[in-house]
Design a protein around this motif. Structure first.
Motif, mmCIF file in Angstrom:
data_model
loop_
_atom_site.group_PDB
_atom_site.id
_atom_site.type_symbol
_atom_site.label_atom_id
_atom_site.label_comp_id
_atom_site.label_asym_id
_atom_site.label_seq_id
_atom_site.Cartn_x
_atom_site.Cartn_y
_atom_site.Cartn_z
ATOM 1 N N ALA A 8 -23.565 55.945 71.855
ATOM 2 C CA ALA A 8 -24.620 56.387 72.767
ATOM 3 C C ALA A 8 -24.829 55.372 73.885
ATOM 4 O O ALA A 8 -24.431 54.200 73.780
ATOM 5 C CB ALA A 8 -25.933 56.583 72.006
ATOM 6 N N ARG A 22 -27.804 52.504 65.263
ATOM 7 C CA ARG A 22 -27.264 53.862 65.279
ATOM 8 C C ARG A 22 -26.028 53.999 64.389
ATOM 9 O O ARG A 22 -25.452 55.079 64.319
ATOM 10 C CB ARG A 22 -26.911 54.251 66.723
ATOM 11 C CG ARG A 22 -28.118 54.369 67.633
ATOM 12 C CD ARG A 22 -27.714 54.295 69.115
ATOM 13 N NE ARG A 22 -28.842 54.522 69.997
ATOM 14 C CZ ARG A 22 -29.773 53.602 70.287
ATOM 15 N NH1 ARG A 22 -29.702 52.393 69.746
ATOM 16 N NH2 ARG A 22 -30.762 53.889 71.118
ATOM 17 N N CYS A 245 -22.982 59.645 73.808
ATOM 18 C CA CYS A 245 -24.100 60.571 74.003
ATOM 19 C C CYS A 245 -25.108 59.918 74.948
ATOM 20 O O CYS A 245 -25.602 58.823 74.659
ATOM 21 C CB CYS A 245 -24.768 60.892 72.671
ATOM 22 S SG CYS A 245 -23.665 61.679 71.475
ATOM 23 N N HIS A 254 -30.681 59.701 68.623
ATOM 24 C CA HIS A 254 -29.230 59.629 68.761
ATOM 25 C C HIS A 254 -28.536 59.857 67.428
ATOM 26 O O HIS A 254 -27.514 60.550 67.362
ATOM 27 C CB HIS A 254 -28.822 58.277 69.364
ATOM 28 C CG HIS A 254 -29.174 58.141 70.802
ATOM 29 N ND1 HIS A 254 -29.382 56.930 71.419
ATOM 30 C CD2 HIS A 254 -29.382 59.081 71.764
ATOM 31 C CE1 HIS A 254 -29.683 57.126 72.692
ATOM 32 N NE2 HIS A 254 -29.694 58.418 72.912
#
Length: 265
Positions: A8, A22, A245, A254
């Motif tokens: 991301a 993440r 992303c 995310h």
């Protein structure tokens, strides 16, 4: 495809911590102000060398997004010349942190200009840039005078830069929101882009808050926008490239987007 690399866009202060939050093997970030000509700054404590070392130790790959204001295609010297300088500065800074690539928008020409002038300015920019990490040109969503909104314009850019020294270091970043909002059929966009560029090096996977061919660049979380979920997933699957992303929110949002995407791959 469940093992596709997905990450991301994150805050630049500590991209390693952001990646770990993440559980992402790759992240994307800015270096400095995305809307300013001031030049790149490494916000990470210890600077570029420390970030490069930390990223290597953590096994995190970093992509750098050039400032939005970079427009090397324009015929306006007051924008084009500073844009080339800024592009080189960010290229140098990206190399210093060991980045996997530098993403830059295609830019645009003025309303009265022949698009061919923009194509040739891209050739000159590639020749003028000391390309130290892959330079990934991204498709954009809006503007009739844009260099990379429409497929025929992307073709013009690629035809022009093909003869430039350093062209082998220039790749393509496909943004799903931009393609949708820019009026490019997602059913065939991967095949269409590959037919022009021969490659897709990175995917910016984003849903769109707006309708097809709206020209609006407004990203949405997966399933919350106007792109058919299966179609969005098919673009990612067919492209087969690392995914960033650029969807709204922080780590929790995310992670949810990653899971949404993986379920459909």
């Amino acid at each position: 495809m469940s093992e596709l690399v997905i990450g991301a866009h994150v805050d630049q202060t500590d991209p390693i911590a952001e990646a770990q939050a993440r559980r992402a093997p790759v992240v994307q970030m800015f270096l400095g102000d995305p809307q300013g000509y001031k030049g790149p700054e490494v916000a990470y404590a210890g600077g570029a060398a420390a970030l490069r070392e930390a990223a290597a130790a953590a096994g995190v790959g970093i992509y750098v997004h050039a400032p939005y204001i970079v427009n090397v295609a324009t015929t306006n010297n007051r924008i084009r010349i500073p844009s080339r300088k800024l592009l080189q500065q960010h290229m140098d800074a990206a190399a210093e942190i060991g980045a996997l690539g530098l993403i830059v928008h295609g830019g645009h020409v003025n309303k009265a200009d022949d698009p061919a002038k923009g194509f040739d300015n891209w050739r000159k920019a590639v020749e003028a840039t000391d390309i130290k990490v892959p330079l990934l040109i991204e498709n954009t969503a809006g503007g009739d005078n844009a260099m990379t909104r429409y497929l025929e314009r992307i073709q013009g850019v690629w035809d022009a830069i093909g003869s430039a020294e350093g062209a082998d270091q220039v790749g393509f970043c496909l943004d799903t929101c931009h393609a949708h909002a820019g009026g490019n059929a997602l059913e065939s966009v991967v095949e269409d882009v590959r037919a022009i560029t021969g490659r897709i090096d990175l995917v910016h996977a984003n849903d769109s808050r707006d309708d097809f061919d709206s020209g609006a660049d407004r990203h949405a979380n997966f399933g919350a926008g106007r792109i058919d979920p299966d179609l969005l997933a098919s673009v990612v699957r067919d492209a087969g490239a690392p995914v960033i992303c650029e969807t709204p929110g922080g780590a929790d949002e995310h992670v949810a987007d990653f899971a949404w995407l993986r379920e459909r791959l």
